[in-house]
Each structure stands twice: as C-alpha cells, then as structure tokens.
Write a protein that holds these residues in place. Structure first.
Motif, PDB file in Angstrom:
ATOM      1  N   ARG A   1     -28.132  82.476   1.555  1.00 56.87           N
ATOM      2  CA  ARG A   1     -27.875  81.392   0.608  1.00 56.87           C
ATOM      3  C   ARG A   1     -26.919  80.347   1.167  1.00 56.87           C
ATOM      4  O   ARG A   1     -27.076  79.146   0.905  1.00 56.87           O
TER       5      ARG A   1
ATOM      6  N   THR B   1     -30.699  87.124  -9.984  1.00 49.78           N
ATOM      7  CA  THR B   1     -31.014  88.498 -10.400  1.00 49.78           C
ATOM      8  C   THR B   1     -30.049  89.068 -11.450  1.00 49.78           C
ATOM      9  O   THR B   1     -30.138  90.250 -11.771  1.00 49.78           O
TER      10      THR B   1
ATOM     11  N   TYR C   1     -34.683  86.307 -17.673  1.00 52.32           N
ATOM     12  CA  TYR C   1     -34.954  86.663 -16.262  1.00 52.32           C
ATOM     13  C   TYR C   1     -36.449  86.896 -16.070  1.00 52.32           C
ATOM     14  O   TYR C   1     -37.073  86.310 -15.175  1.00 52.32           O
TER      15      TYR C   1
HETATM   16  N1  LIG Z   1     -32.775  94.288  -7.874  1.00 52.23           N
HETATM   17  C1  LIG Z   1     -33.780  94.760  -8.591  1.00 52.23           C
HETATM   18  O1  LIG Z   1     -33.652  95.785  -9.269  1.00 52.23           O
HETATM   19  C2  LIG Z   1     -35.120  94.078  -8.586  1.00 52.23           C
HETATM   20  C3  LIG Z   1     -36.151  94.622  -9.357  1.00 52.23           C
HETATM   21  C4  LIG Z   1     -37.405  93.982  -9.336  1.00 52.23           C
HETATM   22  C5  LIG Z   1     -37.602  92.853  -8.580  1.00 52.23           C
HETATM   23  N2  LIG Z   1     -36.577  92.338  -7.866  1.00 52.23           N
HETATM   24  C6  LIG Z   1     -36.819  91.116  -7.103  1.00 52.23           C
HETATM   25  O2  LIG Z   1     -36.644  91.426  -5.742  1.00 52.23           O
HETATM   26  C7  LIG Z   1     -36.157  90.272  -5.043  1.00 52.23           C
HETATM   27  C8  LIG Z   1     -34.926  90.637  -4.222  1.00 52.23           C
HETATM   28  O3  LIG Z   1     -33.920  91.111  -5.110  1.00 52.23           O
HETATM   29  P1  LIG Z   1     -32.619  91.847  -4.576  1.00 52.23           P
HETATM   30  O4  LIG Z   1     -32.543  93.152  -5.264  1.00 52.23           O
HETATM   31  O5  LIG Z   1     -32.550  91.789  -3.087  1.00 52.23           O
HETATM   32  O6  LIG Z   1     -31.532  90.893  -5.242  1.00 52.23           O
HETATM   33  P2  LIG Z   1     -30.086  90.453  -4.713  1.00 52.23           P
HETATM   34  O7  LIG Z   1     -29.474  91.544  -3.915  1.00 52.23           O
HETATM   35  O8  LIG Z   1     -29.386  89.913  -5.915  1.00 52.23           O
HETATM   36  O9  LIG Z   1     -30.437  89.261  -3.708  1.00 52.23           O
HETATM   37  C9  LIG Z   1     -30.839  87.993  -4.124  1.00 52.23           C
HETATM   38  C10 LIG Z   1     -30.288  87.025  -3.126  1.00 52.23           C
HETATM   39  O10 LIG Z   1     -30.702  85.703  -3.495  1.00 52.23           O
HETATM   40  C11 LIG Z   1     -29.586  84.844  -3.276  1.00 52.23           C
HETATM   41  N3  LIG Z   1     -29.715  83.607  -4.037  1.00 52.23           N
HETATM   42  C12 LIG Z   1     -29.466  83.380  -5.347  1.00 52.23           C
HETATM   43  N4  LIG Z   1     -29.673  82.082  -5.642  1.00 52.23           N
HETATM   44  C13 LIG Z   1     -30.073  81.491  -4.490  1.00 52.23           C
HETATM   45  C14 LIG Z   1     -30.420  80.171  -4.143  1.00 52.23           C
HETATM   46  N5  LIG Z   1     -30.408  79.176  -5.044  1.00 52.23           N
HETATM   47  N6  LIG Z   1     -30.780  79.904  -2.868  1.00 52.23           N
HETATM   48  C15 LIG Z   1     -30.794  80.885  -1.936  1.00 52.23           C
HETATM   49  N7  LIG Z   1     -30.458  82.154  -2.205  1.00 52.23           N
HETATM   50  C16 LIG Z   1     -30.105  82.459  -3.471  1.00 52.23           C
HETATM   51  C17 LIG Z   1     -28.398  85.670  -3.700  1.00 52.23           C
HETATM   52  O11 LIG Z   1     -27.200  85.115  -3.201  1.00 52.23           O
HETATM   53  P3  LIG Z   1     -25.807  85.381  -4.002  1.00 52.23           P
HETATM   54  O12 LIG Z   1     -25.612  86.864  -3.984  1.00 52.23           O
HETATM   55  O13 LIG Z   1     -24.833  84.599  -3.206  1.00 52.23           O
HETATM   56  O14 LIG Z   1     -26.040  84.859  -5.395  1.00 52.23           O
HETATM   57  C18 LIG Z   1     -28.750  87.009  -3.064  1.00 52.23           C
HETATM   58  O15 LIG Z   1     -28.321  87.062  -1.725  1.00 52.23           O
HETATM   59  C19 LIG Z   1     -35.925  89.201  -6.117  1.00 52.23           C
HETATM   60  O16 LIG Z   1     -37.058  88.379  -6.188  1.00 52.23           O
HETATM   61  C20 LIG Z   1     -35.830  90.014  -7.404  1.00 52.23           C
HETATM   62  O17 LIG Z   1     -36.223  89.233  -8.534  1.00 52.23           O
HETATM   63  C21 LIG Z   1     -35.346  92.930  -7.829  1.00 52.23           C
END
Ligand SMILES: NC(=O)c1ccc[n+]([C@@H]2O[C@H](COP(=O)([O-])OP(=O)(O)OC[C@H]3O[C@@H](n4cnc5c(N)ncnc54)[C@H](OP(=O)(O)O)[C@@H]3O)[C@@H](O)[C@H]2O)c1
Length: 292
Positions: free
Chosen positions: A31, A61, A124
């Motif tokens: 990011r 998220t 969300y």
């Molecule tokens: N976590 C779950 O349980 C879950 C379940 C189902 C689906 N998913 C999907 O899986 C994918 C990955 O999720 P994850 O678990 O890896 O989530 P995560 O650990 O919260 O990672 C999301 C990343 O996106 C970054 N981000 C937020 N806003 C941004 C922006 N405007 N530009 C660039 N980067 C940005 C965040 O940065 P900051 O931390 O600095 O905000 C973070 O590094 C997402 O599409 C999520 O919707 C997740």
C-alpha cells in the motif's frame, strides 16, 4: 510470466510473494507504494512494470468498521478493482481479483457454488460484491477467487487474536453457530498461482477442505497451541450464540464454499484446515523460539 501483487503487505499479499509460481517473477507492491484507489498511480504502476498478470490482494478488510465507513470501503473494494481491471485491459494484463464468502447471506445449509445467489449482509460484503461485478464488467475473462476465513502466522486474523486472548485471559467466548472454512494464506496463494497457470477465468471458490464453526476453530487453536506450548496457561473456550456476541456487521451463518470447480481445474483438493492450522502454529512456535 511477470506478475504484480497489489496489497502486498497483507496476509495474502505476503504469501503470494513468498510462494511465487515456478515459471514466474512476482513483484509485490504494498500500500505504501501503490494506493489502488488512485487511478493515476495505478496507470503509472502498470506502465512502469508491464506485468502479464495482476493479482489484487488489496482490500478494505475491517468488516465491522466498514459499517460506519461505507465510502472508504466502497472506494477500495468496489471502485478501485473496476478501475484496476480497465487499466489492466489497457496494457494487456490479466487481472485476478480476490473476493469473499461474505457476498452470501449464509441462510442455507449446503456448500455454496460460484453460481449460488449472492445477498451480502454487510457493507463489506456488498462492496466486495460490487467490486467483483465491476471487474467482470471491465474484463469479462478476469479471474475472481472467492475465499474465506483467511489466516497466516503473521497478520491480523482470528488465529492470532485467539492465541493472544487465550494467553491474556485464559478463557475466550466464541460463537458456535456460524460455519465456514478456515483457510491459510500460503495454501491459498499457491492455489491462486495454480489457477493463473491453468488459465482459469470467471468465479472460482477456493478454501481448505472441511468446515468448522468459529468455536470449533478456536478449540483446535487451543488444542494445538497447548501442545506446542504457545499458551503458557490452561485455556478454556466457551461456546456462545451469535445473539450473545453482537457485532456492528452481520455475518453469514453458513458460508462453507463448494470449491469443486477450482479443485478440478487444479487437479487437487485442498488439504484439511486442521492440517494447515497445525503447520501454521508450528511456524508460530518456531518464530517465537527464535525470538526468545
Ligand atoms: N481475511 C479474511 O478473513 C478474508 C476472508 C475472505 C476474503 N478475503 C479477501 O482476501 C483478500 C486478502 O485479504 P487479507 O486477509 O490478506 O487482508 P489484509 O491482511 O487486511 O490485507 C489487505 C491489504 O490491503 C491493503 N490495502 C488497504 N487499502 C488499500 C489501498 N487503498 N491500496 C492498496 N492497498 C490497500 C492493506 O493495507 P493496510 O494494512 O495498510 O490497510 C493490507 O495490506 C481481500 O480481497 C479480502 O477481501 C479475506
């Protein structure tokens, strides 16, 4: 193949970079280097890096916070993926977009296929569904991978929260009437690269095998954590109902995903979530020993 991963500092983003495909170069863009909601910065990144594939692992998220920040969630989860898809089309790159089981209301009792009707219960979920649609409108052959309950050794997730609370309080109360499938970022990352390699497009579901309630998941974390001396104290997990644990965002009761289409494309089913949990907690224990 040259691939770019957006949101590379997140759980899945880190794993996608850590487990690159055998025949590929992967550039992680966190990011701090790229705000996916900034169309000029997105176009600039694509011009500079000229990827064949972009995997969008960036997302807003914070499920509960999104209820009071719908515009912020919409910008990142709905608008930005659509802009990213159009920009990818402009440079001939394929987009892989990651989405969620929260696009479903979870009112049924059978595993949900990519064709099952969507009905998000939260801001969300609604913004993620809009993101899927905008991606598919801009790039009809994009790959959208829906997953669920993502955890990794590093990151903000249920597993790490449970470990912390069990250490601090000895007792945790966890809902036992919401069901899904815990999924581990390393396995998910490898599956995504496999789907990319197979040229998959459209919506695919991918989680580990098996199903659990949050209570079942917490109990497994307790058992495995105790076996690996990660808790430091005897911990207890108490099952409670959703009504006893009100949250700002409503969550699906049953969002186990039917992943058979993706498993067929990959030629392999995923390993059971309990096996992936055991491996992940072994990694947590190894890191803690190194840091001790
Ligand atoms: N976590 C779950 O349980 C879950 C379940 C189902 C689906 N998913 C999907 O899986 C994918 C990955 O999720 P994850 O678990 O890896 O989530 P995560 O650990 O919260 O990672 C999301 C990343 O996106 C970054 N981000 C937020 N806003 C941004 C922006 N405007 N530009 C660039 N980067 C940005 C965040 O940065 P900051 O931390 O600095 O905000 C973070 O590094 C997402 O599409 C999520 O919707 C997740």
């Amino acid at each position: 193949m040259k691939a770019v991963v957006t949101g590379a500092g997140g759980q899945l983003g880190q794993a996608l970079v850590a487990h690159p495909p055998a025949d590929g170069e992967v550039v992680g863009v966190p990011r701090a280097s790229l705000d996916i909601a900034d169309p000029v910065a997105v176009a600039d990144m694509l011009r500079r890096l000229r990827p064949d594939v972009v995997v969008n692992a960036a997302a807003y998220t914070a499920v509960d916070r999104a209820e009071t920040e719908p515009e912020a969630a919409r910008r990142v989860n709905a608008e930005a993926p659509g802009v990213l898809a159009s920009a990818c089309c402009g440079v001939g790159a394929r987009l892989v977009h990651v989405s969620t089981d929260f696009v479903f209301d979870g009112g049924g009792g059978a595993p949900l296929t990519p064709e099952s009707p969507t009905e998000p219960l939260s801001v969300y979920g609604a913004t993620k569904l809009e993101g899927e649609r905008r991606v598919q409108d801009a790039m009809p052959d994009a790959l959208v991978v829906r997953t669920a309950w993502v955890c990794s050794a590093h990151g903000r997730n249920f597993m790490n929260t449970m470990l912390r609370l069990m250490r601090e309080r000895g007792e945790v109360r966890v809902v036992c009437d919401q069901f899904g499938t815990p999924t581990f970022a390393g396995d998910l990352a490898q599956a995504i690269w496999g789907l990319v390699g197979a040229g998959a497009s459209g919506i695919r579901h991918w989680t580990q095998s098996g199903a659990a309630s949050w209570y079942d998941f917490a109990e497994a974390i307790r058992r495995e954590g105790q076996n690996r001396d990660l808790l430091g104290t005897e911990a207890r997990v108490v099952p409670i109902s959703t009504e006893e644990f009100p949250t700002p965002a409503r969550r699906p009761r049953f969002s186990v995903l039917d992943c058979s289409l993706a498993y067929t494309t990959l030629g392999a089913t995923a390993r059971h979530w309990q096996d992936a949990l055991a491996e992940t907690l072994a990694e947590v224990a190894r890191v803690e020993q190194q840091n001790a």
